[in-house]
Design an enzyme around this catalytic site. Structure first.
Site, PDB file in Angstrom:
ATOM      1  N   PHE A   1     -18.164  23.200  -8.457  1.00 11.59           N
ATOM      2  CA  PHE A   1     -16.705  23.065  -8.393  1.00 11.59           C
ATOM      3  C   PHE A   1     -16.266  21.798  -9.098  1.00 11.59           C
ATOM      4  CE2 PHE A   1     -15.914  26.074  -4.912  1.00 11.59           C
ATOM      5  CZ  PHE A   1     -17.139  26.125  -4.259  1.00 11.59           C
ATOM      6  N   ASP A   2     -15.155  21.886  -9.812  1.00  6.96           N
ATOM      7  CA  ASP A   2     -14.463  20.684 -10.254  1.00  6.96           C
ATOM      8  C   ASP A   2     -13.747  20.158  -9.004  1.00  6.96           C
ATOM      9  OD1 ASP A   2     -11.384  20.159 -12.073  1.00  6.96           O
ATOM     10  OD2 ASP A   2     -13.022  18.733 -11.727  1.00  6.96           O
ATOM     11  N   GLY A   3     -13.310  18.909  -9.054  1.00  6.00           N
ATOM     12  CA  GLY A   3     -12.651  18.323  -7.892  1.00  6.00           C
ATOM     13  C   GLY A   3     -11.151  18.517  -7.896  1.00  6.00           C
TER      14      GLY A   3
ATOM     15  N   PHE B   1     -16.252  26.479 -11.252  1.00  2.00           N
ATOM     16  CA  PHE B   1     -14.787  26.550 -11.184  1.00  2.00           C
ATOM     17  C   PHE B   1     -14.149  25.280 -11.725  1.00  2.00           C
ATOM     18  CE2 PHE B   1     -14.578  30.361  -8.719  1.00  2.00           C
ATOM     19  CZ  PHE B   1     -15.675  30.339  -7.862  1.00  2.00           C
TER      20      PHE B   1
ATOM     21  N   ASP C   1     -10.107  23.732 -13.392  1.00  3.23           N
ATOM     22  CA  ASP C   1      -8.708  24.082 -13.655  1.00  3.23           C
ATOM     23  C   ASP C   1      -8.338  23.888 -15.121  1.00  3.23           C
ATOM     24  OD1 ASP C   1      -6.703  21.211 -13.379  1.00  3.23           O
ATOM     25  OD2 ASP C   1      -8.885  21.209 -13.140  1.00  3.23           O
TER      26      ASP C   1
END
Lengths: 261, 361
Positions: B203-205, B320, B322
């Protein structure tokens, strides 16, 4: 005692080819409620009737000589409504409903009058009525709270592939046969339209079994000449939330399971 | 954001739900096959995948776009006995199935499993090829919705979906707006060797696990302001982002392995891959996770370095992020990347504000 009155406002359908759908008048008009001017208020089945009419309209657009149309009959055993038969007829004309004829029957003769009128599908909000007519071999479906909020521009029919969604409307072999032949005719109607923008949508749902149940049911439908538009396989997931998104006008169960026959 | 499933439900709903569930249970038990029964949706972690993420339908899609829906459906029906090739979410689904096997070994009566649902707006006639393909690979997908062109969003909610993967960014955006964790999955440029014993999720943060509040500061005021801000608010947890609940669901399943002494052999591993730097802005992120009671197995602070090479080493089943910039970088080097269309990052490309065309209605 059964009496039938034709609706002179509406062109009568070709009885050899039309699909006769009988709807209980209590479902179409609010019993007892006065909409003013001696006209009944709209009942739960109003969007359903409009959707049936929409299908007819579009069928005739495709082919003005089309004879495979819905032939809508309003039927009542309600003695009160029978007394106000003229109000029933005038309300129908007031809303411009495409009802071909009105059938006034007693409770005893009810199923007989359906059979005599060659009714291929009977729709009512009365659970007992639907159960009785089903036992006598007339394909019947119960209209409920979902029906009122259904769309009026598209007729949405749900075919249930396995188990029984409504346990108390347990179909007999005779009405199972009726379900298959009705659905086959529906399938034929569906073929008159393209993939998108169809006024008729046929949905298959299997509630218990896994993907093979649903896959099998899809194949069974194909063999009956029915090309389902949508398919849902629940495998035990709760039906309520899915049905409230699906919003079918009515459900037909049994006769479509790929695994049973 | 998608909440954990509510445990307080009206009694009437409960009993019809029980009826539906028991009927299916009876059916599956009567099958007398080795096929595992699908879990009870209320307790399961529901992952909805679209047909194009599960299978490679690039050629078929071309027919749909160039020749229209009728030709497309006819083509699919003609080829329905030919199984489709795996799509970008295929390895992820296999990894989920592996976790389920491990969970069933340890907890044979539990319904806390992954529930994989095929959620497609394909026509039901295409469904036959999809079912045949699922059979070909023996995937444990027993539930599906083929909506024949209608939006799947209502059904995602009806299935209490925890994560929705699709190739259609409009649907993904709609899902996120409805509070469902969702991402647009991209096929990587090259294949890589992925673990078949451990589900690895990266995951990105910011704007994925966390809200985009800090990202807004970077975009509008620059890095220096960002660093100051994060140091100042180090002890204030960030607000949650669209994928926080999915991480939470993974954590819940991980703990089931830990309590059976399987921590070292846990078939789920999570990674945080962030452009933040450990020294100046990392602390807030770790403290936020702690305040949420969530663990992440590995936290990698890149301080702005490209994510691609690191992801190549991690080899997650899905990553993931954004920002499309990072997605491109990841997929170029063989990582299965999924775009989360959330937050201020959508309005920028490589740090520059994108000229927005008039929104088409």
């Amino acid at each position: 005692m059964v009496s039938t009155v034709q609706n002179t406002d509406v062109k009568q359908k070709d009885s050899d080819h039309a699909v006769v759908v009988a709807v209980a008048s209590r479902a179409v008009f609010e019993p007892g409620a006065g909409g003013g001017d001696g006209v009944y208020a709209e009942g739960v089945a109003f969007p359903l009737l409009q959707a049936l009419q929409k299908v007819n309209e579009r069928l005739l657009e495709e082919n003005s000589a089309e004879s495979l149309l819905f032939d809508i009959v309003l039927i009542t055993t309600d003695s009160q409504q029978q007394q106000q038969s003229s109000q029933l007829i005038s309300s129908t004309k007031h809303y411009g409903l495409e009802v071909s004829r009105f059938c006034f029957s007693t409770e005893e003769d009810f199923s007989e009058s359906l059979l005599k009128n060659n009714v291929q599908l009977f729709l009512s909000t009365d659970r007992n009525e639907v159960s009785q007519t089903s036992q006598k071999g007339v394909l019947s479906a119960l209209l409920d709270e979902y029906t009122a909020s259904c769309p009026s521009e598209q007729l949405r029919v749900l075919l249930c592939g396995d188990a029984v969604i409504r346990p108390d409307t347990n179909p007999t072999p005779a009405s199972r046969q009726a379900a298959q032949s009705f659905s086959a005719r529906l399938g034929k109607m569906r073929q008159r339209f393209g993939m998108s923008d169809s006024p008729l949508s046929i949905t298959l749902m299997t509630s218990c079994g896994g993907r093979d149940s649903c896959g099998g049911a899809l194949q069974t439908l194909r063999s009956l000449g029915i090309s389902a538009d949508e398919a849902y396989c629940l495998a035990g997931a709760p039906q309520g939330p899915i049905l409230s998104v699906l919003r079918p006008h009515f459900l037909l169960s049994d006769g479509f399971s790929g695994l049973e026959d | 954001m998608s909440e954990m499933k509510p445990s307080d439900v009206a009694a009437a709903e409960d009993s019809s739900e029980e009826q539906d569930w028991n009927a299916a249970k009876t059916f599956f038990d009567s099958l007398k096959s080795n096929k595992p029964r699908p879990p009870k949706p209320r307790f399961a972690v529901s992952i909805a995948v679209s047909s194009r993420t599960l299978f490679n339908m690039v050629a078929e899609r071309k027919i749909y776009e160039e020749e229209g829906v009728e030709k497309y459906v006819a083509f699919q029906v003609e080829h329905e006995n030919e199984p489709l090739k795996p799509g970008p979410a295929f390895p992820f689904v296999k990894a989920l199935m592996n976790v389920n096997s491990r969970l069933r070994e340890l907890y044979p009566d539990s319904e806390e499993l992954f529930d994989i649902v095929l959620m497609t707006n394909n026509h039901a006639q295409v469904g036959v090829r999809l079912i045949n393909s699922i059979n070909h690979y023996d995937l444990t997908i027993e539930r599906f919705c083929m909506t024949g062109g209608k939006s799947p969003i209502g059904y995602l909610e009806a299935y209490m979906t925890n994560l929705y993967l699709s190739k259609d960014s409009d649907k993904v955006t709609e899902a996120i707006e409805a509070g469902i964790a969702a991402a647009t999955v991209f096929m990587p440029e090259k294949e890589s060797e992925l673990s078949d014993t451990q589900l690895r999720v990266a995951f990105d943060g910011d704007a994925v696990l966390f809200s985009d509040e800090s990202e807004i500061i970077v975009k509008q005021h620059g890095l220096d302001t960002f660093f100051e801000h994060e140091k100042h608010f180090e002890n204030q947890p960030l607000a949650q982002g669209p994928l926080k609940c999915f991480l939470e669901a993974l954590g819940k399943l991980q703990r089931k392995f830990y309590s059976k002494n399987e921590r070292l052999n846990c078939p789920i591993r999570t990674f945080l891959v962030t452009a933040r730097s450990a020294a100046s802005s990392g602390a807030r992120v770790l403290k936020t996770l702690r305040s949420w009671g969530l663990e992440i197995d590995e936290a990698l602070f890149l301080a702005g370095a490209p994510k691609g090479p690191l992801l190549q080493k991690i080899q997650p089943h899905i990553f993931f992020d954004d920002q499309m910039f990072h997605i491109e970088g990841a997929k170029d080097l063989g990582t299965i990347a999924a775009h989360v269309p959330y937050g201020i990052g959508q309005k920028y490309h490589k740090g520059k504000l994108i000229e927005q065309p008039a929104k088409k209605e």
